[in-house]
Design a protein around this motif. Structure first.
Motif, PDB file in Angstrom:
ATOM      1  N   ALA A 160     -45.144  46.737  90.330  1.00 12.27           N
ATOM      2  CA  ALA A 160     -45.954  46.166  91.408  1.00 12.27           C
ATOM      3  C   ALA A 160     -45.618  44.946  91.967  1.00 12.27           C
ATOM      4  CB  ALA A 160     -47.690  46.040  91.006  1.00 12.27           C
ATOM      5  N   ILE A 206     -44.405  52.440  89.563  1.00 16.07           N
ATOM      6  CA  ILE A 206     -45.258  52.600  90.709  1.00 16.07           C
ATOM      7  C   ILE A 206     -44.549  54.033  91.438  1.00 16.07           C
ATOM      8  CG2 ILE A 206     -45.542  51.965  93.366  1.00 16.07           C
ATOM      9  CD1 ILE A 206     -47.098  50.151  91.241  1.00 16.07           C
ATOM     10  N   ILE A 251     -51.117  48.850  96.188  1.00 16.60           N
ATOM     11  CA  ILE A 251     -51.336  47.631  95.340  1.00 16.60           C
ATOM     12  C   ILE A 251     -52.208  46.748  96.139  1.00 16.60           C
ATOM     13  CG2 ILE A 251     -49.925  45.677  94.428  1.00 16.60           C
ATOM     14  CD1 ILE A 251     -47.477  47.869  94.352  1.00 16.60           C
ATOM     15  N   VAL A 261     -53.786  48.128  91.050  1.00 15.28           N
ATOM     16  CA  VAL A 261     -52.967  49.245  91.583  1.00 15.28           C
ATOM     17  C   VAL A 261     -53.907  50.326  91.379  1.00 15.28           C
ATOM     18  CG1 VAL A 261     -50.792  50.552  90.942  1.00 15.28           C
ATOM     19  CG2 VAL A 261     -51.035  48.282  90.703  1.00 15.28           C
TER      20      VAL A 261
END
Length: 491
Positions: A413, A449, A455, A435
């Protein structure tokens, strides 16, 4: 001295004999060639009179006296018969020249028996231009054909379907030698005439067809020719063993790809072909039904038959063949795609191309529901398309530039927050964030991710709340002061 003299005499005799032998040999060759030309000319009644032709006229007069005249065709196509007169043979074929000369002799010697033959055919020049090894001026005679004059003189790019001949009078005609070689159409293999200019143009498309057609081979196509033209006209149709539902086309120009057509269901008249296409018609005895999976799939344990050159996200668009048997459903085909799907595969929005039809398929539902309505029976030559997901990550909240940012593989993130300009320090303390996946499920902060993750950088700085509510607080305070003033006034 005597020995030297003897050797000199022997050498002279040898050279003389050798020289005479060469002369005799050359004369024999020329005579043979001339005799061949004469024989050919006399066998063709449509031989066109040409400057340089020599005609022998034999006739027997009433007094049984044999007469012989030799007539030469000059550049104006006139034949001077001496004391009998001059005749013009321009545009006449051999049989017409014979009749004209016979009539002329009979006018001068009524009742005579006349015979006319060609003693030597005339020669003339023609010009060869265009897709040839080199531009040439060539000798020809009236029985020289277009096919004969260009044989062995063309380049690899020469078209035999589009050959122009410009005549001495300025008229232009275009010929297609395929019509002659396939159908013996003599109109497309004409006899040449003096000063013809032959221009061979480059071909536009050449394709190759193999497999179960009656005349496999390479063919030059004309404008408007389609796959149907190639198969039914040039290749003379399918054989009895042709698996019409499996026609493979390999394309190598501009965009390399291999695709399959179902000739039983698709209109082949609508299928356009490109230069250097390779077409193969499968054999019923050897053929196994198969479908093609294409789009957002990787090879896994499967054979890739084509990869697009342009990358999409972090993967490429592939085409993978899968063999099926009658009755196989979507779930069966998916089961054979071991390791072929990836993060960019949009399984919810897949579809099947079946001829001109498009059938929506939700593969996620097929995998999770044994009785899925999308688990339909697949047919030979179906194309199952797996679209690409939108490869982005969403970043919002207390960042300097919120919105969608491009997905990059193997990033956390913090990377995407950085792409969004980093946390807004006036709104966020300690860089805190959450997240979540596309379905809203909360994920660990250090997770790798995936596409379409969200996010959210928290707004947790006290000053951010102060800024947000400052106007309201000011308004309330103002109203409070005003209230006290009113109360004092009333008292």
């Amino acid at each position: 001295m005597k020995k030297s003299l003897i050797l000199s005499i022997l050498l002279f005799v040898s050279l003389t004999v050798f020289s005479q032998s060469n002369v005799n040999s050359t004369e024999s060759i020329n005579k043979a060639a001339s005799n061949t030309a004469i024989t050919i000319a006399n066998q063709y009644p449509d031989y066109l009179a040409t400057p340089g032709d020599i005609y022998d006229i034999f006739f027997l007069t009433g007094g049984e006296r044999n007469q012989t005249l030799r007539g030469f065709v000059d550049s104006d196509y006139n034949i001077d018969l001496s004391f009998i007169g001059v005749v013009n043979v321009k545009g006449l074929i051999y049989s017409e020249v014979q009749n004209l000369l016979k009539e002329t002799i009979l006018d001068a010697y009524p009742g005579s028996i006349v015979n006319v033959i060609i003693a030597a055919p005339g020669k003339f020049r023609v010009y060869l231009l265009g897709e040839v090894n080199q531009a040439q001026i060539l000798d020809a005679m009236s029985l020289t054909t277009l096919a004969a004059i260009i044989s062995g003189k063309t380049t690899n790019y020469a078209s035999f379907r589009d050959i122009e001949i410009r005549s001495e009078d300025g008229s232009v005609k275009v010929y297609d030698l395929f019509q002659f070689t396939r159908y013996a159409n003599k109109k497309h293999n004409p006899f040449l005439k003096p000063n013809d200019v032959i221009t061979i143009r480059p071909y536009k498309r050449t394709v190759n067809i193999s497999g179960e057609v009656k005349r496999p081979g390479s063919y030059q196509l004309l404008d408007g020719d389609t796959l149907e033209t190639l198969i039914n006209i040039y290749a003379d149709g399918f054989t009895k063993l042709a698996q019409k539902s499996n026609i493979e086309i390999q394309r190598v120009v501009d965009k390399e790809e291999t695709f399959y057509l179902n000739g039983d269901k698709q209109d082949l008249r609508l299928v356009k072909l490109s230069d250097f296409d390779n077409i193969k018609v499968a054999n019923k005895m050897e053929y196994s039904s198969r479908v093609v999976i294409q789009g957002a799939v990787t090879h896994g344990n499967n054979e890739i038959i084509n990869s697009e050159t342009a990358k999409i996200g972090y993967t490429v668009s592939n085409k993978i063949p899968v063999t099926i048997v009658e009755g196989n459903r979507v779930s069966t085909v998916i089961g054979k795609m071991d390791g072929s799907f990836n993060l960019s595969s949009d399984l919810d929005n897949a579809f099947i191309l079946r001829g001109s039809d498009k059938i929506d398929i939700n593969i996620t539902d097929v995998l999770s529901n044994i009785n899925s309505e999308f688990d339909i029976v697949m047919e030979d030559a179906d194309i199952l398309v797996i679209p690409f997901k939108q490869l982005v990550v969403y970043v919002g909240g207390a960042v300097n530039s919120s919105g969608a940012v491009p997905f990059i593989e193997n990033r956390t993130a913090e990377y995407y927050i950085g792409l969004s300009g980093g946390p807004n320090r006036s709104e966020n303390l300690f860089g805190s964030y959450t997240v979540r996946d596309i379905n809203g499920k909360k994920l660990p902060k250090d997770t790798i991710i995936s596409p379409e993750n969200v996010i959210w950088v928290k707004r947790n700085h006290p000053m951010s709340y102060l800024d947000e509510y400052a106007t309201w607080l000011t308004t309330i305070a103002t109203l409070g002061v005003l209230g006290f003033q009113i109360a004092d006034y009333i008292q």
